[in-house]
Every structure is written in C-alpha cells, then in structure tokens.
Enzyme design. Sequence first.
Site, PDB file in Angstrom:
ATOM      1  N   HIS A  46      -2.112   7.579   7.371  1.00 56.01           N
ATOM      2  CA  HIS A  46      -1.105   8.428   6.705  1.00 56.01           C
ATOM      3  C   HIS A  46      -1.734   9.739   6.227  1.00 56.01           C
ATOM      4  O   HIS A  46      -1.138  10.809   6.373  1.00 56.01           O
ATOM      5  CB  HIS A  46      -0.510   7.712   5.481  1.00 56.01           C
ATOM      6  CG  HIS A  46       0.619   6.785   5.788  1.00 56.01           C
ATOM      7  ND1 HIS A  46       1.791   7.192   6.390  1.00 56.01           N
ATOM      8  CD2 HIS A  46       0.779   5.457   5.535  1.00 56.01           C
ATOM      9  CE1 HIS A  46       2.608   6.151   6.500  1.00 56.01           C
ATOM     10  NE2 HIS A  46       2.021   5.084   5.988  1.00 56.01           N
ATOM     11  N   HIS A  87      -4.319   1.623   7.808  1.00 54.94           N
ATOM     12  CA  HIS A  87      -2.939   2.124   7.885  1.00 54.94           C
ATOM     13  C   HIS A  87      -2.759   3.311   6.924  1.00 54.94           C
ATOM     14  O   HIS A  87      -2.155   4.329   7.291  1.00 54.94           O
ATOM     15  CB  HIS A  87      -1.993   0.958   7.550  1.00 54.94           C
ATOM     16  CG  HIS A  87      -0.544   1.293   7.446  1.00 54.94           C
ATOM     17  ND1 HIS A  87       0.404   0.808   8.329  1.00 54.94           N
ATOM     18  CD2 HIS A  87       0.159   2.029   6.548  1.00 54.94           C
ATOM     19  CE1 HIS A  87       1.608   1.250   7.967  1.00 54.94           C
ATOM     20  NE2 HIS A  87       1.477   1.995   6.892  1.00 54.94           N
ATOM     21  N   GLU A  88      -3.303   3.186   5.717  1.00 53.83           N
ATOM     22  CA  GLU A  88      -3.129   4.251   4.707  1.00 53.83           C
ATOM     23  C   GLU A  88      -3.956   5.490   5.049  1.00 53.83           C
ATOM     24  O   GLU A  88      -3.491   6.618   4.848  1.00 53.83           O
ATOM     25  CB  GLU A  88      -3.506   3.747   3.306  1.00 53.83           C
ATOM     26  CG  GLU A  88      -2.782   2.502   2.816  1.00 53.83           C
ATOM     27  CD  GLU A  88      -1.279   2.545   2.952  1.00 53.83           C
ATOM     28  OE1 GLU A  88      -0.700   3.632   3.111  1.00 53.83           O
ATOM     29  OE2 GLU A  88      -0.664   1.454   2.922  1.00 53.83           O
ATOM     30  N   CYS A 124       6.024  -0.307   7.566  1.00 49.37           N
ATOM     31  CA  CYS A 124       5.680   0.890   6.797  1.00 49.37           C
ATOM     32  C   CYS A 124       6.879   1.296   5.968  1.00 49.37           C
ATOM     33  O   CYS A 124       8.005   1.312   6.471  1.00 49.37           O
ATOM     34  CB  CYS A 124       5.294   2.020   7.752  1.00 49.37           C
ATOM     35  SG  CYS A 124       4.819   3.536   6.906  1.00 49.37           S
ATOM     36  N   LEU A 125       6.637   1.647   4.718  1.00 52.75           N
ATOM     37  CA  LEU A 125       7.734   2.075   3.840  1.00 52.75           C
ATOM     38  C   LEU A 125       8.380   3.365   4.362  1.00 52.75           C
ATOM     39  O   LEU A 125       9.529   3.641   4.034  1.00 52.75           O
ATOM     40  CB  LEU A 125       7.220   2.281   2.415  1.00 52.75           C
ATOM     41  CG  LEU A 125       6.712   1.004   1.726  1.00 52.75           C
ATOM     42  CD1 LEU A 125       6.046   1.351   0.399  1.00 52.75           C
ATOM     43  CD2 LEU A 125       7.860   0.016   1.519  1.00 52.75           C
ATOM     44  N   GLY A 160       0.835  -1.193   0.000  1.00 60.19           N
ATOM     45  CA  GLY A 160       0.000   0.000   0.000  1.00 60.19           C
ATOM     46  C   GLY A 160       0.869   1.241   0.000  1.00 60.19           C
ATOM     47  O   GLY A 160       2.054   1.175   0.353  1.00 60.19           O
ATOM     48  N   GLN A 193       3.001   9.891   1.729  1.00 56.91           N
ATOM     49  CA  GLN A 193       4.350   9.305   1.810  1.00 56.91           C
ATOM     50  C   GLN A 193       5.254   9.774   0.682  1.00 56.91           C
ATOM     51  O   GLN A 193       6.467   9.660   0.778  1.00 56.91           O
ATOM     52  CB  GLN A 193       4.263   7.774   1.782  1.00 56.91           C
ATOM     53  CG  GLN A 193       3.602   7.199   3.019  1.00 56.91           C
ATOM     54  CD  GLN A 193       3.479   5.689   2.925  1.00 56.91           C
ATOM     55  OE1 GLN A 193       2.520   5.185   2.348  1.00 56.91           O
ATOM     56  NE2 GLN A 193       4.444   4.963   3.455  1.00 56.91           N
TER      57      GLN A 193
HETATM   58  O1  GNR Z   1       3.988  -2.659   2.643  1.00 58.74           O
HETATM   59  C1  GNR Z   1       3.341  -2.491   3.676  1.00 58.74           C
HETATM   60  N1  GNR Z   1       3.014  -3.562   4.436  1.00 58.74           N
HETATM   61  C2  GNR Z   1       2.131  -3.512   5.489  1.00 58.74           C
HETATM   62  C3  GNR Z   1       2.071  -4.606   6.350  1.00 58.74           C
HETATM   63  C4  GNR Z   1       1.206  -4.606   7.415  1.00 58.74           C
HETATM   64  C5  GNR Z   1       0.367  -3.537   7.632  1.00 58.74           C
HETATM   65  C6  GNR Z   1       0.418  -2.436   6.796  1.00 58.74           C
HETATM   66  C7  GNR Z   1       1.289  -2.426   5.726  1.00 58.74           C
HETATM   67  S1  GNR Z   1       1.320  -1.053   4.665  1.00 58.74           S
HETATM   68  C8  GNR Z   1       2.979  -1.137   4.110  1.00 58.74           C
HETATM   69  C9  GNR Z   1       3.237  -0.088   3.029  1.00 58.74           C
HETATM   70  C10 GNR Z   1       3.063   1.278   3.647  1.00 58.74           C
HETATM   71  O2  GNR Z   1       3.862   1.789   4.371  1.00 58.74           O
HETATM   72  N2  GNR Z   1       1.947   1.892   3.391  1.00 58.74           N
HETATM   73  O3  GNR Z   1       1.707   3.084   3.955  1.00 58.74           O
HETATM   74 NI    NI Z   2       2.831   3.137   5.765  1.00 53.77          NI
END
Ligand code: GNR
Ligand code: NI
Length: 180
Positions: free
Chosen positions: A137, A133-134, A91-92, A46, A51
């Site tokens: 952000h 999660h997104e 998270c990236l 995601g 980001q």
């Molecule tokens: O790649 C991602 N893996 C992930 C694993 C568990 C819960 C959320 C994520 S999102 C993350 C990519 C990212 O940072 N998206 O904002």
């Molecule tokens: Ni993230």
Amino acid sequence: MARLAILEYPDPRLRTRAVPVTTFDAALKQRVADMFETMYEAPGIGLAASQVDWHERVIVIDISDDRSQPEVFINPELLKLEGRATGEEGCLSVPGIFDDVVRAERVQVRYHDVEGKVRERDLDGMLAVCLQHEIDHLDGKLFVDYLSELKRQRIRKKLEKGRRERGASAAPARASAPRL
Ligand code: GNR
Ligand code: NI
C-alpha cells in the site's frame, strides 16, 4: 480519536507512493491512534496510512482476535524475504473481494517504532503476510495487482456497481437535485 474514511479501489490516490516519516512527535501518535480506531472499527487486521489518504510510511497491524497486539511499523524496510506461501487476502480498500496471493513466508524487517527507535524483527505467518500487504500500500500497490487483468476488471465493475446502488438508495434526491 477519530475514525478516518478509507479510500476504495480504483481511487487513484491509492497509487501514491508514501514518503518516510521524519518527525516523531505527538501529531504522529495521534495519527497512529486514529489509524488503530479506523482499523478496529472496519474491522481489519492491518491498515496503511495510504488507505486513509495520508501518504507517509506508517502501518498499524493487530492480528489478534481480541485486539491485544497492536503493532506499529514506521518506515519499514524488508531486509530479507524467505520461502513462498499462498494465502487468501482481502483489503479494506477492495471491500468484499478475496483471492489468493503468493508472498514470502518469512521476512526480516527494520522499522521505527512510534517513538522513533529503530527496531528489527523476524516475522512469519499472518503477521508477515499482512506486513507485506501493507508495505505494498505504501508503494501504491494493491493485492488485486497480482491478479489477472480480467479479474481486476471484474472487481472494478463489481465495486462500481455496488457503490452506484448504495449511492442511489442512500440519497435518491441527489440525482435529481438542480445542478448549480
Ligand atoms: O483486514 C485485512 N485482512 C487481510 C487478510 C489477508 C491478507 C491481508 C489482509 S490486510 C486487510 C486490511 C487491509 O486492507 N490492510 O491494508
Ligand atoms: Ni489492504
């Protein structure tokens, strides 16, 4: 298409609250394509526009193993949250760090697709976790905000140390270059 640079914690730009998309045009489609390229290259499942330092409410997700299920959520709103589930997240923007986060197990979301059409879906499993999660952000929130202050401090130090070391080996001349 272009690969975009991903902001990393504790960059203050990650704390920006993104504004809704109002124009559904070719430029938006181009940005979405660039976000997919960036997410797939990273690789991640995601990516929120925040980001890549673009502060509009755009999310791309693909939780498939073979990149066959690209999903775009624009101006997402969670209408319903049900159940609780704990899962390990990464998270990236917080590279190399993984920890447990409690989220709703199922969500109902209303959003616009890339054409501007309003859609509603019920999601569960990894897709529901990733969407929450997104959306965080887009609101300037990171998964490390759910951890203790002590853990967050350790994470910040670890990332800063990693960046210093990588920076030092990648560009040793830079530290001693004359300051103009
Ligand atoms: O790649 C991602 N893996 C992930 C694993 C568990 C819960 C959320 C994520 S999102 C993350 C990519 C990212 O940072 N998206 O904002
Ligand atoms: Ni993230």
